[in-house]
Enzyme design. Structure first.
Site, short mmCIF file in Angstrom:
data_model
loop_
_atom_site.label_atom_id
_atom_site.label_comp_id
_atom_site.label_asym_id
_atom_site.label_seq_id
_atom_site.Cartn_x
_atom_site.Cartn_y
_atom_site.Cartn_z
CG ASN A 57 0.01 -0.17 2.85
OD1 ASN A 57 0.86 -0.03 2.82
ND2 ASN A 57 -1.12 0.15 3.29
CB SER B 189 11.63 -9.19 15.42
OG SER B 189 12.32 -8.87 15.74
CE1 TYR C 202 7.38 -4.47 14.07
CE2 TYR C 202 9.77 -4.92 15.52
CZ TYR C 202 8.60 -4.86 14.42
OH TYR C 202 9.05 -5.88 13.63
CE LYS D 210 7.33 -7.70 13.02
NZ LYS D 210 6.85 -8.16 11.23
CG ASN E 48 19.85 -5.59 15.39
OD1 ASN E 48 19.28 -6.05 15.86
ND2 ASN E 48 19.46 -4.29 15.85
NE ARG F 212 20.01 -3.68 19.61
CZ ARG F 212 20.36 -3.71 21.62
NH1 ARG F 212 21.37 -4.34 22.37
NH2 ARG F 212 19.83 -3.46 21.96
P1 NAD Z 1 9.55 -1.79 5.49
O1 NAD Z 1 8.39 -0.99 6.30
O2 NAD Z 1 10.02 -1.15 4.55
O3 NAD Z 1 8.57 -2.84 4.49
C1 NAD Z 1 7.42 -3.30 5.41
C2 NAD Z 1 6.33 -2.81 4.27
O4 NAD Z 1 4.90 -3.10 4.13
C3 NAD Z 1 6.29 -1.33 3.02
O5 NAD Z 1 6.71 -1.32 1.54
C4 NAD Z 1 4.67 -0.68 3.17
O6 NAD Z 1 4.61 0.33 2.55
C5 NAD Z 1 4.09 -2.09 3.58
N1 NAD Z 1 3.07 -1.92 3.93
C6 NAD Z 1 3.14 -1.98 5.89
N2 NAD Z 1 1.53 -2.25 5.83
C7 NAD Z 1 1.03 -2.54 4.89
C8 NAD Z 1 -0.52 -2.56 4.78
N3 NAD Z 1 -1.11 -2.61 5.22
N4 NAD Z 1 -0.77 -3.77 3.76
C9 NAD Z 1 -0.02 -3.46 2.85
N5 NAD Z 1 1.13 -2.56 2.19
C10 NAD Z 1 2.04 -2.47 3.57
O7 NAD Z 1 9.92 -2.58 6.86
P2 NAD Z 1 10.94 -3.53 6.19
O8 NAD Z 1 11.99 -3.76 6.77
O9 NAD Z 1 11.70 -4.43 4.93
O10 NAD Z 1 10.73 -4.98 7.70
C11 NAD Z 1 9.68 -5.96 6.35
C12 NAD Z 1 9.22 -6.65 7.25
O11 NAD Z 1 10.51 -7.63 8.14
C13 NAD Z 1 8.23 -6.25 9.05
O12 NAD Z 1 6.84 -7.37 8.60
C14 NAD Z 1 8.90 -5.72 10.01
O13 NAD Z 1 8.87 -6.01 10.56
C15 NAD Z 1 9.95 -7.31 9.78
N6 NAD Z 1 10.81 -6.65 10.37
C16 NAD Z 1 11.90 -6.26 9.71
C17 NAD Z 1 13.01 -5.85 10.81
C18 NAD Z 1 14.10 -4.57 10.35
O14 NAD Z 1 14.84 -4.56 10.96
N7 NAD Z 1 13.84 -3.75 9.57
C19 NAD Z 1 13.71 -6.97 11.90
C20 NAD Z 1 12.98 -7.37 12.00
C21 NAD Z 1 11.68 -7.50 11.89
C1 WQD Z 2 21.01 -0.77 17.97
C2 WQD Z 2 21.90 -0.15 19.07
C3 WQD Z 2 20.93 1.23 20.28
C4 WQD Z 2 20.24 4.58 17.04
C5 WQD Z 2 15.64 -2.81 16.65
C6 WQD Z 2 13.87 -3.44 16.77
C7 WQD Z 2 13.63 -4.59 16.73
C8 WQD Z 2 14.28 -5.01 15.47
C9 WQD Z 2 15.73 -4.34 14.48
C10 WQD Z 2 12.19 -4.92 13.87
C11 WQD Z 2 20.89 -0.61 19.79
C12 WQD Z 2 21.87 1.54 19.33
C13 WQD Z 2 20.38 3.13 17.99
C14 WQD Z 2 20.88 5.86 17.73
C15 WQD Z 2 22.32 4.26 19.17
N1 WQD Z 2 12.78 -4.13 14.86
N2 WQD Z 2 21.30 3.13 18.95
N3 WQD Z 2 21.60 5.55 18.76
O1 WQD Z 2 17.10 -1.25 18.44
O2 WQD Z 2 18.60 -3.55 18.23
O3 WQD Z 2 16.12 -3.05 16.92
O4 WQD Z 2 15.52 -3.03 14.96
O5 WQD Z 2 12.01 -6.24 14.38
O6 WQD Z 2 12.87 -4.96 16.99
O7 WQD Z 2 13.95 -3.05 18.54
O8 WQD Z 2 18.29 -1.73 16.33
O9 WQD Z 2 19.29 0.04 15.04
O10 WQD Z 2 17.78 0.64 17.08
O11 WQD Z 2 19.81 -0.15 17.67
O12 WQD Z 2 23.09 4.28 19.79
O13 WQD Z 2 20.22 5.93 17.26
O14 WQD Z 2 22.36 1.09 18.48
O15 WQD Z 2 20.71 1.54 21.27
O16 WQD Z 2 22.12 -0.28 21.36
P1 WQD Z 2 16.94 -2.45 17.60
P2 WQD Z 2 18.51 0.26 16.16
#
Ligand code: NAD
Ligand code: WQD
Length: 339
Positions: free
Chosen positions: A33, A125, A150, A154, A180, A232
């Protein structure tokens, strides 16, 4: 070759996974979306791979819209990335997170069931391990308590998917717990494009490097870690994308629920990241130490053995690759996908 429907396929991890799916010979169809992405990323994916695919603007909560896509495209499996992911925002807007992520996933699963597509790879995650478990996190550990809505989404979605399999064991479900993800495609064409002030470490560093932010705040240097800053398990997004190809290939050949950590198994501190970024890219990153960020844990890294044994997947790229590719993307696209 099988056809994979990718929800959230124009986002950060989704776009990199689309590249790897196309390179592996899969047909794909993307739905998004665009609430946190640009359709331009799909054009870049087509350019990188030289392959074409359909991008449908559709919300996963819109069951009628989804049904039309499933009936027209007849995918064999789904990789489900779509969701909201900002930890801080989820504390301010919990209902939006529960509604989008949980209700959206339930709507998607209902349509999948009704259309007879029962294979799904889900973006979970490392946050599901909570603060109770000790590193390295292993898939056999009990799920912990999330420190934010959030993370709770999950955990709930993992439970919903487990219940679904218990009720109907025709399902094939792969729960991938990402650590990460950082870095970008080595072409510099696709990468992470945060809206506003980045919440995560690497995008923030990249914006300091490109001159958009003055200085990095390091959240605490009094953790029980080697240099006092948070540790991390950073994983290159291309490695993560390749993990999805292994997982979806497995899902196509079996039923059941599998859980895999996708991480390198190595923990790096905030200062390791800053120093490696400066060294690899020969660019200074000014930083200051500030208070801890509420909800952060000291250390988070994976035991990555199960993915190696069962998926034949290991992370191949190192921290220098992650820092180099992040900067290559950021310096060539200082405003992300905006011209
Ligand atoms: P992102 O925001 O770049 O990608 C998510 C995509 O989903 C986006 O393109 C957004 O437009 C779309 N979206 C959100 N809600 C929607 C809806 N209701 N209908 C259709 N599309 C929708 O995020 P990402 O970093 O690519 O993460 C992808 C997935 O991985 C997410 O589920 C996120 O929670 C999970 N994840 C990400 C991380 C991270 O650190 N990036 C870590 C662990 C898990
Ligand atoms: C990494 C480290 C901060 C920003 C998050 C979500 C997790 C997953 C991945 C989706 C930590 C430090 C950060 C800054 C800093 N996402 N930091 N200055 O918190 O490990 O994970 O993203 O599922 O659920 O919680 O990632 O990149 O935010 O932080 O010092 O400006 O960097 O304290 O130690 P995090 P992060």
């Amino acid at each position: 070759m099988s056809k994979i429907l990718v929800t959230g396929g124009t986002g950060y991890i989704g776009s990199h996974t689309c590249v790897e799916l196309l390179n592996a010979g899969y047909e794909i169809v993307v739905i998004d979306n665009f609430c946190n992405s640009s359709p331009k990323s799909a054009a870049r994916v087509k350019k990188i791979t030289g392959k074409d695919f359909k991008v449908c603007e559709c919300d996963i909560r819109d069951k009628d819209g989804l049904k039309k896509v499933f009936e027209a495209e007849k995918p064999d499996a789904v990789i489900h990335f779509a969701g909201l992911k900002a930890v801080g925002e989820s504390c301010v807007k919990p209902l939006e997170y529960y509604e989008n992520n949980i209700w959206g996933t339930v709507a998607l699963l209902e349509v999948m069931r009704d259309c007879g597509c029962k294979r799904i790879v889900f973006s979970s995650s490392a946050t599901v391990y909570g603060s109770e478990n000790k590193v390295p996190f292993v898939e056999t550990m009990p799920v912990g308590t999330a420190t934010n809505p959030y993370g709770t989404t999950k955990i709930y979605i993992e439970n919903i998917l487990q219940d679904l399999y218990k009720a109907d064991n025709e399902w094939s479900i792969e729960l991938l717990r990402y650590f990460n993800p950082i870095g970008a495609h080595p072409s510099g064409q696709i990468g992470e494009n945060p809206n506003g002030i980045p919440n995560n470490l690497m995008p923030y560093i990249a914006q300091v490097a490109v001159g958009k932010r003055e200085m990095l705040s390091v959240y605490g240097n009094d953790y029980p870690t080697p240099d006092g800053t948070g540790v991390r398990d950073y994983i290159h997004v291309v490695d993560l994308a390749v993990g999805h190809i292994k997982a979806v290939t497995r899902a196509l050949g079996k039923t059941g629920v599998d859980i895999y950590n996708l991480g390198t198994g190595i923990g790096y501190s905030v200062l390791d990241i800053v120093n490696t970024f400066m060294e690899v890219n020969k660019i200074n990153i000014p930083y200051k130490i500030v208070d801890r960020r509420p909800g952060d844990i000291a250390e988070c890294y994976a035991n990555a053995d199960k993915a190696k044994e069962e998926l034949g997947w290991v992370a191949a790229l190192n921290l220098a690759d992650m820092c180099r590719d992040t900067w290559n993307w950021q310096k060539n696209n200082p405003n992300g996908y905006d011209d």
